[in-house]
Design an enzyme around this catalytic site. Structure first.
Site, PDB file in Angstrom:
ATOM      1  N   ILE A   4      -5.524  -0.620  -4.004  1.00 34.34           N
ATOM      2  CA  ILE A   4      -4.606  -1.594  -3.412  1.00 34.34           C
ATOM      3  C   ILE A   4      -5.024  -3.016  -3.802  1.00 34.34           C
ATOM      4  O   ILE A   4      -6.076  -3.515  -3.396  1.00 34.34           O
ATOM      5  CB  ILE A   4      -4.509  -1.406  -1.877  1.00 34.34           C
ATOM      6  CG1 ILE A   4      -4.115   0.039  -1.556  1.00 34.34           C
ATOM      7  CG2 ILE A   4      -3.523  -2.401  -1.268  1.00 34.34           C
ATOM      8  CD1 ILE A   4      -2.860   0.562  -2.270  1.00 34.34           C
ATOM      9  N   THR A   5      -4.151  -3.648  -4.589  1.00 34.55           N
ATOM     10  CA  THR A   5      -4.453  -4.975  -5.134  1.00 34.55           C
ATOM     11  C   THR A   5      -4.506  -6.015  -4.008  1.00 34.55           C
ATOM     12  O   THR A   5      -3.622  -6.047  -3.152  1.00 34.55           O
ATOM     13  CB  THR A   5      -3.387  -5.373  -6.178  1.00 34.55           C
ATOM     14  OG1 THR A   5      -3.358  -4.369  -7.188  1.00 34.55           O
ATOM     15  CG2 THR A   5      -3.701  -6.725  -6.818  1.00 34.55           C
ATOM     16  N   GLN A  36      -7.064  -6.607 -34.614  1.00 38.53           N
ATOM     17  CA  GLN A  36      -7.138  -6.315 -36.044  1.00 38.53           C
ATOM     18  C   GLN A  36      -7.215  -7.603 -36.870  1.00 38.53           C
ATOM     19  O   GLN A  36      -8.029  -7.718 -37.784  1.00 38.53           O
ATOM     20  CB  GLN A  36      -5.897  -5.496 -36.451  1.00 38.53           C
ATOM     21  CG  GLN A  36      -6.055  -4.741 -37.750  1.00 38.53           C
ATOM     22  CD  GLN A  36      -7.175  -3.699 -37.678  1.00 38.53           C
ATOM     23  OE1 GLN A  36      -7.572  -3.279 -36.593  1.00 38.53           O
ATOM     24  NE2 GLN A  36      -7.703  -3.325 -38.814  1.00 38.53           N
ATOM     25  N   SER A  90       4.371   4.569 -18.089  1.00 41.54           N
ATOM     26  CA  SER A  90       5.402   4.633 -19.138  1.00 41.54           C
ATOM     27  C   SER A  90       6.180   5.947 -19.053  1.00 41.54           C
ATOM     28  O   SER A  90       7.396   5.974 -19.260  1.00 41.54           O
ATOM     29  CB  SER A  90       4.744   4.510 -20.515  1.00 41.54           C
ATOM     30  OG  SER A  90       4.296   3.188 -20.693  1.00 41.54           O
ATOM     31  N   THR A  99       0.256   3.830  -3.031  1.00 40.84           N
ATOM     32  CA  THR A  99      -0.521   4.865  -3.731  1.00 40.84           C
ATOM     33  C   THR A  99      -1.634   5.455  -2.861  1.00 40.84           C
ATOM     34  O   THR A  99      -2.240   4.750  -2.056  1.00 40.84           O
ATOM     35  CB  THR A  99      -1.138   4.244  -5.011  1.00 40.84           C
ATOM     36  OG1 THR A  99      -0.089   3.655  -5.770  1.00 40.84           O
ATOM     37  CG2 THR A  99      -1.872   5.268  -5.849  1.00 40.84           C
ATOM     38  N   ALA A 104       0.829  -1.205   0.000  1.00 43.78           N
ATOM     39  CA  ALA A 104       0.000   0.000   0.000  1.00 43.78           C
ATOM     40  C   ALA A 104       0.864   1.256   0.000  1.00 43.78           C
ATOM     41  O   ALA A 104       1.324   1.708   1.046  1.00 43.78           O
ATOM     42  CB  ALA A 104      -0.935  -0.024   1.206  1.00 43.78           C
ATOM     43  N   GLU A 127       2.822   0.225 -11.198  1.00 44.00           N
ATOM     44  CA  GLU A 127       4.253   0.103 -10.855  1.00 44.00           C
ATOM     45  C   GLU A 127       5.104   1.055 -11.708  1.00 44.00           C
ATOM     46  O   GLU A 127       6.199   0.708 -12.153  1.00 44.00           O
ATOM     47  CB  GLU A 127       4.706  -1.356 -10.934  1.00 44.00           C
ATOM     48  CG  GLU A 127       3.988  -2.187  -9.872  1.00 44.00           C
ATOM     49  CD  GLU A 127       4.630  -3.524  -9.571  1.00 44.00           C
ATOM     50  OE1 GLU A 127       5.840  -3.666  -9.772  1.00 44.00           O
ATOM     51  OE2 GLU A 127       3.897  -4.417  -9.100  1.00 44.00           O
TER      52      GLU A 127
HETATM   53  C1  LIG Z   1      -5.559  -1.988 -11.138  1.00 46.89           C
HETATM   54  C2  LIG Z   1      -4.534  -1.235 -10.339  1.00 46.89           C
HETATM   55  C3  LIG Z   1      -3.863  -1.877  -9.320  1.00 46.89           C
HETATM   56  C4  LIG Z   1      -2.955  -1.176  -8.510  1.00 46.89           C
HETATM   57  N1  LIG Z   1      -2.373  -1.801  -7.457  1.00 46.89           N
HETATM   58  C5  LIG Z   1      -1.630  -1.065  -6.585  1.00 46.89           C
HETATM   59  C6  LIG Z   1      -1.142  -1.653  -5.370  1.00 46.89           C
HETATM   60  O1  LIG Z   1      -1.352  -2.833  -5.094  1.00 46.89           O
HETATM   61  N2  LIG Z   1      -0.447  -0.870  -4.505  1.00 46.89           N
HETATM   62  C7  LIG Z   1      -0.192   0.456  -4.766  1.00 46.89           C
HETATM   63  O2  LIG Z   1       0.432   1.097  -3.941  1.00 46.89           O
HETATM   64  N3  LIG Z   1      -0.625   1.023  -5.921  1.00 46.89           N
HETATM   65  C8  LIG Z   1      -1.345   0.302  -6.825  1.00 46.89           C
HETATM   66  N4  LIG Z   1      -1.811   0.883  -7.984  1.00 46.89           N
HETATM   67  C9  LIG Z   1      -1.517   2.280  -8.223  1.00 46.89           C
HETATM   68  C10 LIG Z   1      -0.620   2.544  -9.439  1.00 46.89           C
HETATM   69  O3  LIG Z   1       0.707   2.180  -9.159  1.00 46.89           O
HETATM   70  C11 LIG Z   1      -0.792   4.037  -9.816  1.00 46.89           C
HETATM   71  O4  LIG Z   1      -2.096   4.165 -10.361  1.00 46.89           O
HETATM   72  C12 LIG Z   1       0.247   4.509 -10.798  1.00 46.89           C
HETATM   73  O5  LIG Z   1       1.519   4.586 -10.202  1.00 46.89           O
HETATM   74  C13 LIG Z   1      -0.088   5.888 -11.384  1.00 46.89           C
HETATM   75  O6  LIG Z   1      -0.460   6.809 -10.399  1.00 46.89           O
HETATM   76  P1  LIG Z   1      -1.812   7.660 -10.569  1.00 46.89           P
HETATM   77  O7  LIG Z   1      -2.904   6.703 -10.863  1.00 46.89           O
HETATM   78  O8  LIG Z   1      -1.966   8.525  -9.390  1.00 46.89           O
HETATM   79  O9  LIG Z   1      -1.580   8.529 -11.855  1.00 46.89           O
HETATM   80  P2  LIG Z   1      -0.874   9.953 -11.895  1.00 46.89           P
HETATM   81  O10 LIG Z   1       0.414   9.908 -11.176  1.00 46.89           O
HETATM   82  O11 LIG Z   1      -1.858  11.006 -11.491  1.00 46.89           O
HETATM   83  O12 LIG Z   1      -0.572  10.116 -13.447  1.00 46.89           O
HETATM   84  C14 LIG Z   1      -1.501  10.624 -14.393  1.00 46.89           C
HETATM   85  C15 LIG Z   1      -0.761  10.856 -15.714  1.00 46.89           C
HETATM   86  O13 LIG Z   1       0.254  11.864 -15.537  1.00 46.89           O
HETATM   87  C16 LIG Z   1       1.498  11.359 -15.953  1.00 46.89           C
HETATM   88  N5  LIG Z   1       2.565  11.931 -15.117  1.00 46.89           N
HETATM   89  C17 LIG Z   1       2.612  11.989 -13.762  1.00 46.89           C
HETATM   90  N6  LIG Z   1       3.764  12.595 -13.372  1.00 46.89           N
HETATM   91  C18 LIG Z   1       4.458  12.877 -14.504  1.00 46.89           C
HETATM   92  C19 LIG Z   1       5.715  13.487 -14.785  1.00 46.89           C
HETATM   93  N7  LIG Z   1       6.516  13.890 -13.808  1.00 46.89           N
HETATM   94  N8  LIG Z   1       6.091  13.635 -16.078  1.00 46.89           N
HETATM   95  C20 LIG Z   1       5.294  13.188 -17.082  1.00 46.89           C
HETATM   96  N9  LIG Z   1       4.093  12.601 -16.895  1.00 46.89           N
HETATM   97  C21 LIG Z   1       3.687  12.439 -15.624  1.00 46.89           C
HETATM   98  C22 LIG Z   1       1.400   9.845 -15.767  1.00 46.89           C
HETATM   99  O14 LIG Z   1       2.351   9.157 -16.565  1.00 46.89           O
HETATM  100  C23 LIG Z   1      -0.041   9.606 -16.214  1.00 46.89           C
HETATM  101  O15 LIG Z   1      -0.067   9.571 -17.615  1.00 46.89           O
HETATM  102  C24 LIG Z   1      -2.684   0.191  -8.803  1.00 46.89           C
HETATM  103  C25 LIG Z   1      -3.337   0.822  -9.871  1.00 46.89           C
HETATM  104  C26 LIG Z   1      -4.252   0.130 -10.627  1.00 46.89           C
HETATM  105  C27 LIG Z   1      -4.970   0.871 -11.735  1.00 46.89           C
END
Ligand SMILES: Cc1cc2nc3c(=O)[nH]c(=O)nc-3n(C[C@H](O)[C@H](O)[C@H](O)COP(=O)(O)OP(=O)(O)OC[C@H]3O[C@@H](n4cnc5c(N)ncnc54)[C@H](O)[C@@H]3O)c2cc1C
Length: 384
Positions: free
Chosen positions: A154-155, A335, A365, A123, A121, A362
């Site tokens: 949180i998965t 496709q 990109s 995020t 945990a 994790e």
């Molecule tokens: C199905 C699922 C399972 C998950 N499981 C877990 C888990 O078990 N534990 C856990 O802790 N987290 C988990 N996550 C969280 C996951 O790791 C985050 O969603 C991810 O790291 C992206 O964070 P965010 O969603 O806040 O997106 P944001 O950080 O808000 O990003 C939004 C967009 O902005 C871009 N961006 C952000 N900062 C920058 C920058 N500096 N430069 C350029 N572009 C940028 C990103 O690339 C993205 O395109 C999970 C997410 C999902 C969807």
């Protein structure tokens, strides 16, 4: 693990995937749950303990071996891998890498056997890519810490027996040095879950919010026993986790390629199999290139990780490439399937949605691109 035992394990997993997991993919999709008997079979195969050292009851695979097993699990619906994923990867590795001996003895055997699952945990609603900005607070109160805050997506949260939770414990320290990693057992008073998230794909996986309201955690549950080291632990765990996910992506690229070849060898148009059209052949060839490059990158970076080389930037290259590559392969699969590729009853559509997540979690990109570029620029002396 010795080569012979490992080959036997890999063959067992290959058989398990083709005989048990693939045939249950439609059931998994319609029930939105991994069947309980399959989870039990995963326990019996030792899959929860892949990465946990043998002295604590696991199989003790190195990264290269783990990647090969995860590649096999990548060849079927991702929800199966997700059941073991957080226990093998991000949930347990904090303890394996940085835990005290007492923490290892207490937790790792239960995780390795699958008796308890682990979740990770980090995020939060306001902190995803910028993980160092987490707000969850751990306030020291004698021998305990009181946790307050919300963790997002949180998965495996509702089925986990323990959580590796990152929280800000050092009020006088700014930035990542204030973050501590805590072991939080399920059932801790003051910890609750949100509703299961409704997601684009990967039916059968579970994510929820995890909410801490004055949840009391003993100071002895600080991973490694020293506060302020949690962010470093999280980054080490994520390096490993990204190789694991790259292997998963690479396995799915292979599965999709097989689906493409099969369909192109069966479907007829203009009186011929569509595989005899060179434009369809190009889609297949490009998918093979993506899949092959993915596999080679994973194998190279995992081997160098095991050798103790500093590979974080190349791990980022691999996560970036393999997750984008499987997206392209999935798109080409839709496709090649034509209209059938858009229909829910065919797996092309399902896997197309499932693989989309790999480019997000994790480290997105964009975050991988930043890691790669910054490493190179720093080497050149630029302060970025
Ligand atoms: C199905 C699922 C399972 C998950 N499981 C877990 C888990 O078990 N534990 C856990 O802790 N987290 C988990 N996550 C969280 C996951 O790791 C985050 O969603 C991810 O790291 C992206 O964070 P965010 O969603 O806040 O997106 P944001 O950080 O808000 O990003 C939004 C967009 O902005 C871009 N961006 C952000 N900062 C920058 C920058 N500096 N430069 C350029 N572009 C940028 C990103 O690339 C993205 O395109 C999970 C997410 C999902 C969807």
């Amino acid at each position: 693990m010795d080569q012979e035992t490992f080959s036997a394990l890999r063959e067992t997993v290959q058989r398990f995937v083709s005989e048990r997991l693939v045939p249950n993919e439609d059931r998994l999709e319609s029930e939105d749950a991994v069947p309980l008997e399959i989870i039990q079979e995963m326990r019996e195969l030792g899959l929860f303990g892949l990465s946990i050292p043998e002295e604590y009851g696991g199989l003790g695979l190195n990264m290269a071996e783990e990647a090969e097993v995860i590649y096999e699990l990548g060849r079927t619906a991702f929800a199966y891998r997700s059941v073991i994923g957080t226990t093998v990867g991000i949930g347990s590795q904090g303890i394996v890498i940085d835990g005290t001996e007492a923490q290892k003895r207490e937790w790792l055997p239960q995780l390795a056997s699958g008796e308890k699952m682990a979740s990770f945990a980090l995020t939060e609603p306001g902190a995803g890519s910028d993980a160092a900005s987490i707000k969850t607070k751990a306030t020291k109160d004698g021998d305990v810490y009181r946790l307050n805050g919300t963790k997002r997506y949180i998965t495996n949260a509702p089925r986990a027996g323990m959580f590796t939770v990152m929280a800000r414990s050092e009020p006088d320290v700014a930035g990542p040095g204030a973050i501590t990693a805590f072991i939080v057992p399920a059932g801790t008073k003051g910890m609750s879950f949100g509703k299961p998230d409704k997601k684009m794909g990967q039916k059968g996986t579970i994510t929820t919010d995890v909410i801490f309201e004055d949840a009391v955690v003993p100071a002895a549950n600080i991973i490694g026993g020293v506060p302020g080291r949690g962010f470093k632990t999280a980054m080490k765990v994520l390096d490993r986790g990204r190789i694991h996910l790259s292997a998963l992506a690479s396995g799915m690229s292979q599965r999709l390629l097989e689906e493409q070849v099969r369909y192109a060898s069966e479907r007829q148009q203009f009186g011929e199999k569509i595989g005899s059209f060179q434009l369809v052949q190009a889609l297949i060839a490009d998918s093979r290139v993506d899949g092959y490059a993915s596999k080679v990158m994973v194998s190279d970076v995992a081997r160098r990780f095991d050798a103790g080389e500093k590979v974080s930037a190349d791990v980022a290259c691999t996560k970036y490439f393999t997750s984008e590559a499987v997206g392209r392969v999935a798109d080409r699969t839709v496709q090649i399937f034509g209209g059938a590729g858009y229909m829910a009853e065919y797996k092309a559509e399902r896997f197309y949605r499932d693989v989309r997540l790999l480019r997000i979690y994790e480290g997105t990109s964009q975050i991988q691109q930043i890691i790669i570029a910054k490493a190179l620029l720093r080497e050149a002396g630029l302060s970025v």
